[in-house]
Design a protein around this motif. Structure first.
Motif, PDB file in Angstrom:
ATOM      1  N   THR A 168     -34.918   6.221  -4.542  1.00 11.78           N
ATOM      2  CA  THR A 168     -34.079   7.294  -5.085  1.00 11.78           C
ATOM      3  C   THR A 168     -34.922   8.321  -5.828  1.00 11.78           C
ATOM      4  OG1 THR A 168     -32.275   5.711  -5.306  1.00 11.78           O
ATOM      5  CG2 THR A 168     -32.068   7.773  -6.522  1.00 11.78           C
ATOM      6  N   GLN A 169     -35.874   7.850  -6.612  1.00 10.26           N
ATOM      7  CA  GLN A 169     -36.746   8.777  -7.330  1.00 10.26           C
ATOM      8  C   GLN A 169     -37.575   9.618  -6.355  1.00 10.26           C
ATOM      9  OE1 GLN A 169     -38.796   5.877  -9.674  1.00 10.26           O
ATOM     10  NE2 GLN A 169     -37.499   6.232 -11.488  1.00 10.26           N
ATOM     11  N   GLN A 170     -38.083   8.991  -5.301  1.00 14.14           N
ATOM     12  CA  GLN A 170     -38.863   9.726  -4.309  1.00 14.14           C
ATOM     13  C   GLN A 170     -37.991  10.764  -3.602  1.00 14.14           C
ATOM     14  OE1 GLN A 170     -42.273   9.411  -3.666  1.00 14.14           O
ATOM     15  NE2 GLN A 170     -41.900  11.290  -2.505  1.00 14.14           N
ATOM     16  N   TYR A 171     -36.751  10.392  -3.288  1.00 15.94           N
ATOM     17  CA  TYR A 171     -35.831  11.320  -2.643  1.00 15.94           C
ATOM     18  C   TYR A 171     -35.550  12.518  -3.550  1.00 15.94           C
ATOM     19  CZ  TYR A 171     -31.460  13.270  -0.919  1.00 15.94           C
ATOM     20  OH  TYR A 171     -30.496  14.124  -0.481  1.00 15.94           O
ATOM     21  N   LEU A 172     -35.313  12.251  -4.830  1.00 18.55           N
ATOM     22  CA  LEU A 172     -35.045  13.353  -5.765  1.00 18.55           C
ATOM     23  C   LEU A 172     -36.261  14.265  -5.907  1.00 18.55           C
ATOM     24  CD1 LEU A 172     -33.017  11.445  -8.495  1.00 18.55           C
ATOM     25  CD2 LEU A 172     -32.152  13.056  -6.793  1.00 18.55           C
ATOM     26  N   LEU A 173     -37.446  13.697  -5.961  1.00 22.65           N
ATOM     27  CA  LEU A 173     -38.665  14.494  -6.041  1.00 22.65           C
ATOM     28  C   LEU A 173     -38.846  15.340  -4.781  1.00 22.65           C
ATOM     29  CD1 LEU A 173     -41.256  15.174  -7.593  1.00 22.65           C
ATOM     30  CD2 LEU A 173     -42.328  13.208  -6.481  1.00 22.65           C
ATOM     31  N   ASP A 174     -38.638  14.734  -3.610  1.00 21.76           N
ATOM     32  CA  ASP A 174     -38.753  15.484  -2.351  1.00 21.76           C
ATOM     33  C   ASP A 174     -37.707  16.590  -2.267  1.00 21.76           C
ATOM     34  OD1 ASP A 174     -40.873  13.897  -1.597  1.00 21.76           O
ATOM     35  OD2 ASP A 174     -39.657  12.587  -0.320  1.00 21.76           O
ATOM     36  N   SER A 175     -36.506  16.315  -2.739  1.00 21.03           N
ATOM     37  CA  SER A 175     -35.445  17.332  -2.737  1.00 21.03           C
ATOM     38  C   SER A 175     -35.822  18.498  -3.640  1.00 21.03           C
ATOM     39  CB  SER A 175     -34.120  16.735  -3.195  1.00 21.03           C
ATOM     40  OG  SER A 175     -33.691  15.746  -2.321  1.00 21.03           O
ATOM     41  N   TYR A 176     -36.352  18.183  -4.796  1.00 24.45           N
ATOM     42  CA  TYR A 176     -36.770  19.232  -5.730  1.00 24.45           C
ATOM     43  C   TYR A 176     -37.882  20.086  -5.126  1.00 24.45           C
ATOM     44  CZ  TYR A 176     -38.903  21.493  -9.741  1.00 24.45           C
ATOM     45  OH  TYR A 176     -39.429  22.422 -10.585  1.00 24.45           O
ATOM     46  N   ARG A 177     -38.878  19.429  -4.543  1.00 23.57           N
ATOM     47  CA  ARG A 177     -39.988  20.173  -3.939  1.00 23.57           C
ATOM     48  C   ARG A 177     -39.518  21.051  -2.786  1.00 23.57           C
ATOM     49  NH1 ARG A 177     -44.464  15.358  -3.643  1.00 23.57           N
ATOM     50  NH2 ARG A 177     -45.052  15.386  -5.849  1.00 23.57           N
ATOM     51  N   SER A 178     -38.618  20.517  -1.961  1.00 22.12           N
ATOM     52  CA  SER A 178     -38.136  21.324  -0.826  1.00 22.12           C
ATOM     53  C   SER A 178     -37.325  22.514  -1.314  1.00 22.12           C
ATOM     54  CB  SER A 178     -37.324  20.460   0.130  1.00 22.12           C
ATOM     55  OG  SER A 178     -36.148  20.002  -0.498  1.00 22.12           O
ATOM     56  N   SER A 179     -36.550  22.342  -2.391  1.00 17.82           N
ATOM     57  CA  SER A 179     -35.779  23.480  -2.912  1.00 17.82           C
ATOM     58  C   SER A 179     -36.707  24.533  -3.515  1.00 17.82           C
ATOM     59  CB  SER A 179     -34.765  23.006  -3.949  1.00 17.82           C
ATOM     60  OG  SER A 179     -35.417  22.544  -5.113  1.00 17.82           O
ATOM     61  N   GLN A 180     -37.830  24.120  -4.100  1.00 17.50           N
ATOM     62  CA  GLN A 180     -38.789  25.070  -4.661  1.00 17.50           C
ATOM     63  C   GLN A 180     -39.507  25.870  -3.574  1.00 17.50           C
ATOM     64  OE1 GLN A 180     -39.251  25.725  -8.005  1.00 17.50           O
ATOM     65  NE2 GLN A 180     -37.432  24.427  -8.159  1.00 17.50           N
ATOM     66  N   HIS A 181     -39.662  25.268  -2.404  1.00 21.45           N
ATOM     67  CA  HIS A 181     -40.340  25.944  -1.300  1.00 21.45           C
ATOM     68  C   HIS A 181     -39.372  26.600  -0.322  1.00 21.45           C
ATOM     69  CE1 HIS A 181     -43.549  23.280  -2.746  1.00 21.45           C
ATOM     70  NE2 HIS A 181     -44.375  24.190  -2.251  1.00 21.45           N
ATOM     71  N   GLY A 182     -38.073  26.502  -0.581  1.00 20.70           N
ATOM     72  CA  GLY A 182     -37.083  27.124   0.293  1.00 20.70           C
ATOM     73  C   GLY A 182     -36.902  26.407   1.618  1.00 20.70           C
ATOM     74  N   GLU A 183     -37.191  25.126   1.643  1.00 23.45           N
ATOM     75  CA  GLU A 183     -37.063  24.336   2.866  1.00 23.45           C
ATOM     76  C   GLU A 183     -35.778  23.512   2.823  1.00 23.45           C
ATOM     77  OE1 GLU A 183     -40.549  21.962   2.789  1.00 23.45           O
ATOM     78  OE2 GLU A 183     -41.900  23.638   3.163  1.00 23.45           O
ATOM     79  N   ALA A 184     -35.422  22.940   3.955  1.00 16.51           N
ATOM     80  CA  ALA A 184     -34.236  22.088   4.026  1.00 16.51           C
ATOM     81  C   ALA A 184     -34.489  20.781   3.280  1.00 16.51           C
ATOM     82  CB  ALA A 184     -33.889  21.784   5.475  1.00 16.51           C
ATOM     83  N   ALA A 185     -33.437  20.250   2.693  1.00 16.06           N
ATOM     84  CA  ALA A 185     -33.556  18.994   1.948  1.00 16.06           C
ATOM     85  C   ALA A 185     -33.763  17.833   2.925  1.00 16.06           C
ATOM     86  CB  ALA A 185     -32.302  18.761   1.123  1.00 16.06           C
TER      87      ALA A 185
END
Length: 69
Positions: free
Chosen positions: A4-21
Motif C-alpha cells: 500500500t505504501q509503495q502504491y501511494l508513493l507511485d501514485s504520488y510520483r505519477s501525479s507529479q509527472h502528469g502520468e496515469a496512476a
C-alpha cells in the motif's frame, strides 16, 4: 515498505509527472490466476493428457486402484 505504501508513493510520483496512476494492488489477481490455469490446461493438452480432472483422477487411482469416471 508495504504494498500500500509503495502504491501511494507511485501514485504520488505519477501525479507529479502528469502520468496515469498505476493499477491498484490486487486488481489483476483473478486475471492472473485464470491465465495460469489456462496455460496449465494448454500444456496438458499439448502433452496428450486430459485438460480437466487430472488431480481428481490421480487421487482416485491412488486411493481406489481404479480410474475415475
Amino acid at each position: 515498505m508495504s504494498i500500500t505504501q509503495q502504491y501511494l508513493l507511485d501514485s504520488y510520483r505519477s501525479s507529479q509527472h502528469g502520468e496515469a496512476a498505476p493499477p491498484a494492488p490486487g486488481s489483476h489477481d483473478w486475471e492472473t490466476a485464470r491465465e495460469v490455469r489456462d496455460y496449465r490446461r494448454f500444456r496438458a493438452v499439448m502433452a496428450g493428457h486430459p485438460a480437466r480432472g487430472r488431480l481428481r483422477g490421480a487421487l482416485a487411482r491412488w486411493l481406489h486402484g481404479r480410474p475415475s469416471r
